[in-house]
Design a protein around this motif. Structure first.
Motif, PDB file in Angstrom:
ATOM      1  N   VAL A   1       0.910  -1.178   0.084  1.00 35.93           N
ATOM      2  CA  VAL A   1       0.391   0.407  -0.028  1.00 35.93           C
ATOM      3  C   VAL A   1       0.860   1.397   0.494  1.00 35.93           C
ATOM      4  O   VAL A   1       0.994   1.436   0.873  1.00 35.93           O
ATOM      5  CB  VAL A   1      -0.723   0.117   1.002  1.00 35.93           C
ATOM      6  N   ASN A   2       1.113   1.953  -0.826  1.00 35.57           N
ATOM      7  CA  ASN A   2       2.650   2.754  -1.324  1.00 35.57           C
ATOM      8  C   ASN A   2       1.790   3.888  -1.412  1.00 35.57           C
ATOM      9  O   ASN A   2       1.183   4.519  -2.502  1.00 35.57           O
ATOM     10  CB  ASN A   2       3.483   2.846  -2.794  1.00 35.57           C
TER      11      ASN A   2
ATOM     12  N   VAL B   1      15.473   2.414  -2.169  1.00 34.80           N
ATOM     13  CA  VAL B   1      14.599   3.051  -1.036  1.00 34.80           C
ATOM     14  C   VAL B   1      13.986   1.276  -0.781  1.00 34.80           C
ATOM     15  O   VAL B   1      13.593   1.320   0.818  1.00 34.80           O
ATOM     16  CB  VAL B   1      13.228   4.200  -1.387  1.00 34.80           C
ATOM     17  N   TYR B   2      13.639   0.621  -1.592  1.00 36.96           N
ATOM     18  CA  TYR B   2      13.199  -0.737  -1.354  1.00 36.96           C
ATOM     19  C   TYR B   2      14.252  -1.924  -0.578  1.00 36.96           C
ATOM     20  O   TYR B   2      13.288  -2.302   0.680  1.00 36.96           O
ATOM     21  CB  TYR B   2      13.177  -1.304  -2.764  1.00 36.96           C
ATOM     22  N   GLN B   3      16.178  -0.970  -0.728  1.00 41.71           N
ATOM     23  CA  GLN B   3      16.312  -1.855   0.254  1.00 41.71           C
ATOM     24  C   GLN B   3      16.070  -1.649   1.844  1.00 41.71           C
ATOM     25  O   GLN B   3      16.869  -2.903   2.755  1.00 41.71           O
ATOM     26  CB  GLN B   3      17.579  -1.991  -0.657  1.00 41.71           C
ATOM     27  N   LEU B   4      16.613  -0.728   1.413  1.00 42.63           N
ATOM     28  CA  LEU B   4      16.847   0.344   3.181  1.00 42.63           C
ATOM     29  C   LEU B   4      15.586   0.330   3.971  1.00 42.63           C
ATOM     30  O   LEU B   4      16.024   0.399   5.146  1.00 42.63           O
ATOM     31  CB  LEU B   4      17.209   1.316   2.607  1.00 42.63           C
ATOM     32  N   THR B   5      14.112   0.041   3.245  1.00 37.19           N
ATOM     33  CA  THR B   5      12.932   0.564   3.837  1.00 37.19           C
ATOM     34  C   THR B   5      12.063  -0.573   3.771  1.00 37.19           C
ATOM     35  O   THR B   5      11.271  -0.953   5.028  1.00 37.19           O
ATOM     36  CB  THR B   5      12.722   1.917   4.345  1.00 37.19           C
ATOM     37  N   LEU B   6      11.137  -0.209   2.748  1.00 31.71           N
ATOM     38  CA  LEU B   6      10.419  -1.201   2.772  1.00 31.71           C
ATOM     39  C   LEU B   6      10.605  -2.616   2.637  1.00 31.71           C
ATOM     40  O   LEU B   6       9.154  -3.281   2.497  1.00 31.71           O
ATOM     41  CB  LEU B   6       9.471  -0.565   0.915  1.00 31.71           C
ATOM     42  N   LYS B   7      11.510  -2.525   2.163  1.00 25.87           N
ATOM     43  CA  LYS B   7      11.761  -4.439   1.906  1.00 25.87           C
ATOM     44  C   LYS B   7      11.179  -5.274   3.236  1.00 25.87           C
ATOM     45  O   LYS B   7      10.530  -6.224   3.446  1.00 25.87           O
ATOM     46  CB  LYS B   7      13.053  -4.810   1.774  1.00 25.87           C
ATOM     47  N   ARG B   8      11.519  -4.163   4.405  1.00 31.56           N
ATOM     48  CA  ARG B   8      11.224  -4.707   6.122  1.00 31.56           C
ATOM     49  C   ARG B   8       9.613  -5.224   6.785  1.00 31.56           C
ATOM     50  O   ARG B   8      10.000  -5.704   7.513  1.00 31.56           O
ATOM     51  CB  ARG B   8      12.064  -3.935   6.681  1.00 31.56           C
ATOM     52  N   VAL B   9       9.071  -4.087   5.437  1.00 33.45           N
ATOM     53  CA  VAL B   9       7.538  -4.173   5.889  1.00 33.45           C
ATOM     54  C   VAL B   9       6.581  -4.704   4.968  1.00 33.45           C
ATOM     55  O   VAL B   9       5.431  -5.121   4.610  1.00 33.45           O
ATOM     56  CB  VAL B   9       6.766  -2.757   6.035  1.00 33.45           C
ATOM     57  N   LEU B  10       7.297  -5.233   4.313  1.00 36.54           N
ATOM     58  CA  LEU B  10       6.599  -5.999   3.022  1.00 36.54           C
ATOM     59  C   LEU B  10       5.923  -7.801   2.879  1.00 36.54           C
ATOM     60  O   LEU B  10       4.343  -7.204   3.134  1.00 36.54           O
ATOM     61  CB  LEU B  10       7.864  -6.925   1.555  1.00 36.54           C
ATOM     62  N   HIS B  11       5.606  -7.934   4.155  1.00 38.01           N
ATOM     63  CA  HIS B  11       4.922  -9.059   5.027  1.00 38.01           C
ATOM     64  C   HIS B  11       4.092  -8.141   5.779  1.00 38.01           C
ATOM     65  O   HIS B  11       4.027  -9.576   6.651  1.00 38.01           O
ATOM     66  CB  HIS B  11       5.776 -10.398   4.829  1.00 38.01           C
TER      67      HIS B  11
ATOM     68  N   LYS C   1       1.456  -5.938   8.171  1.00 28.95           N
ATOM     69  CA  LYS C   1      -0.165  -5.551   7.723  1.00 28.95           C
ATOM     70  C   LYS C   1      -0.118  -4.492   7.321  1.00 28.95           C
ATOM     71  O   LYS C   1       1.153  -3.580   7.033  1.00 28.95           O
ATOM     72  CB  LYS C   1      -0.638  -5.446   9.536  1.00 28.95           C
ATOM     73  N   HIS C   2      -1.093  -4.025   6.343  1.00 26.54           N
ATOM     74  CA  HIS C   2      -1.521  -3.251   6.030  1.00 26.54           C
ATOM     75  C   HIS C   2      -0.984  -1.676   6.747  1.00 26.54           C
ATOM     76  O   HIS C   2      -0.841  -0.994   6.229  1.00 26.54           O
ATOM     77  CB  HIS C   2      -2.793  -3.531   5.226  1.00 26.54           C
ATOM     78  N   GLU C   3      -1.380  -1.568   7.847  1.00 28.56           N
ATOM     79  CA  GLU C   3      -0.744  -0.745   8.679  1.00 28.56           C
ATOM     80  C   GLU C   3      -0.006  -0.814   9.313  1.00 28.56           C
ATOM     81  O   GLU C   3       0.231   1.377   8.392  1.00 28.56           O
ATOM     82  CB  GLU C   3      -2.451  -0.939  10.471  1.00 28.56           C
ATOM     83  N   ILE C   4       0.506  -0.782   8.721  1.00 32.05           N
ATOM     84  CA  ILE C   4       2.015  -1.407   9.503  1.00 32.05           C
ATOM     85  C   ILE C   4       2.658  -0.044   7.915  1.00 32.05           C
ATOM     86  O   ILE C   4       3.022   0.336   7.780  1.00 32.05           O
ATOM     87  CB  ILE C   4       2.890  -2.098   9.756  1.00 32.05           C
ATOM     88  N   GLN C   5       2.094  -0.799   7.022  1.00 35.42           N
ATOM     89  CA  GLN C   5       2.299  -0.529   5.178  1.00 35.42           C
ATOM     90  C   GLN C   5       2.250   1.020   5.413  1.00 35.42           C
ATOM     91  O   GLN C   5       2.869   1.671   4.404  1.00 35.42           O
ATOM     92  CB  GLN C   5       1.840  -1.459   3.840  1.00 35.42           C
ATOM     93  N   ILE C   6       0.953   1.539   6.023  1.00 29.81           N
ATOM     94  CA  ILE C   6       0.668   2.418   5.430  1.00 29.81           C
ATOM     95  C   ILE C   6       1.549   3.566   6.387  1.00 29.81           C
ATOM     96  O   ILE C   6       1.628   4.965   6.026  1.00 29.81           O
ATOM     97  CB  ILE C   6      -0.878   2.560   5.730  1.00 29.81           C
ATOM     98  N   MET C   7       1.841   3.051   7.658  1.00 32.24           N
ATOM     99  CA  MET C   7       2.240   4.034   8.175  1.00 32.24           C
ATOM    100  C   MET C   7       3.791   4.634   7.432  1.00 32.24           C
ATOM    101  O   MET C   7       4.492   5.420   7.526  1.00 32.24           O
ATOM    102  CB  MET C   7       2.706   4.183   9.513  1.00 32.24           C
ATOM    103  N   ALA C   8       4.475   3.148   7.172  1.00 33.64           N
ATOM    104  CA  ALA C   8       6.110   3.219   6.697  1.00 33.64           C
ATOM    105  C   ALA C   8       5.714   3.888   4.896  1.00 33.64           C
ATOM    106  O   ALA C   8       6.929   4.986   4.930  1.00 33.64           O
ATOM    107  CB  ALA C   8       6.312   1.700   6.301  1.00 33.64           C
TER     108      ALA C   8
END
Length: 290
Positions: free
Chosen positions: A35-36, A79-89, A91-98
């Motif tokens: 959820v980007n 950006v993917y390697q440093l941050t978003l890779k860590r929230v892929l799996h 909950k959507h709430e965590i993805q939204i906050m990230a």
């Protein structure tokens, strides 16, 4: 009749812009399931890069496209390697906050570096107009429309005619079965995210002659882009194109018949109708797996 036809043409051209902005978001939503909410701000970064190349090096925005795309691909990978890779799996709430945090970081960095000034690219063709009988078309919007169609077709054929594209479609349909067939899930996720962000570079190069560049420019396009993605059906590239054109025409006609203050209301009514009647989107594929 001519004003209505002009509205339809203008709406189609605007819809092409919405589709172009939405293609990368569709890939990330449909395949990575991220959820980007910061997607439009990558577009803002790309527009600043195109603006900088034009201002300091004199590179035409259209000619700077390969440089901007490569820069955004590298930026997206980092950006993917440093941050978003860590929230892929997560909950959507965590993805939204990230992603919301990333949005705020990018906007505030742009504000610190470039201030809140509106910066424009002025080329010889910015104000060029084509007269097709009674219909008037601005050249930059026509170019953006043509590029949008070309990009949608290119991505569609990539997804349907190449091994990597087939792997991406397999993951979008059933990621668990795709893993059992030997498809590397994490690498495909990374490639998809980088591709989606790189495509903001294409959009930026054709939008810079149309829109001024400022730290929150992406926010003006984010809302209709999300509407287009949902109406089109999350992982469907043809759906994003059709939905983009549809939203553009609805927005343009509503402005003509009801007034410009009703533009957003009109496409949100369309959005609600699609959610009620076909919640998976007009050209959606159901996803299975975990």
């Amino acid at each position: 009749m001519t004003p209505v036809l002009q509205c339809v043409i203008s709406g189609l051209l605007m819809g092409g812009i919405y589709a172009l902005v939405s293609v990368g978001l569709t890939l990330i939503f449909g395949i990575v399931e991220l959820v980007n909410f910061s997607h439009a701000d990558y577009l803002m970064v790309a527009m600043y890069v195109a603006y900088g190349l034009f201002t300091f090096l004199g590179v035409d925005p259209y000619l700077s496209l390969p440089i901007v795309v490569l820069f955004m691909a590298a930026f997206g990978y980092a950006v993917y390697q440093l941050t978003l890779k860590r929230v892929l799996h997560k909950k959507h709430e965590i993805q939204i906050m990230a992603t919301l945090s990333m949005m705020l970081v990018l906007q505030n960095l742009a504000l610190m570096i470039f201030k809140a000034d509106y910066r424009s690219v002025r080329t010889a063709y910015v104000s060029s107009v084509l007269h097709l009988g009674p219909i008037t078309v601005t050249v930059p919007r026509l170019v953006a429309f043509i590029v949008s169609i070309a990009v949608c077709l290119a991505v569609y054929f990539f997804l349907t005619k190449t091994y990597t594209g087939t792997s991406m479609r397999a993951i979008s349909q059933n990621n668990k079965a795709a893993q059992l067939m030997g498809i590397k899930l994490e690498k495909t996720y990374c490639f998809t995210f980088v591709l989606g962000i790189a495509m903001t570079g294409i959009a930026a190069c054709v939008l810079v002659p149309i829109y001024s560049v400022y730290p929150t420019v992406g926010s003006t396009l984010m809302l209709p882009a999300f509407v287009v993605v949902v109406i089109g059906g999350l992982s469907s590239i043809p759906g994003a194109l059709i939905a983009g054109l549809l939203v553009g025409v609805v927005e343009s006609l509503s402005a003509y018949f009801l007034g410009s203050s009703y533009q957003q209301l009109a496409y949100f009514v369309l959005f609600i109708l699609v959610i009620l009647l076909k919640p998976e989107g007009i050209l959606a594929r159901r996803k299975k797996g975990v």
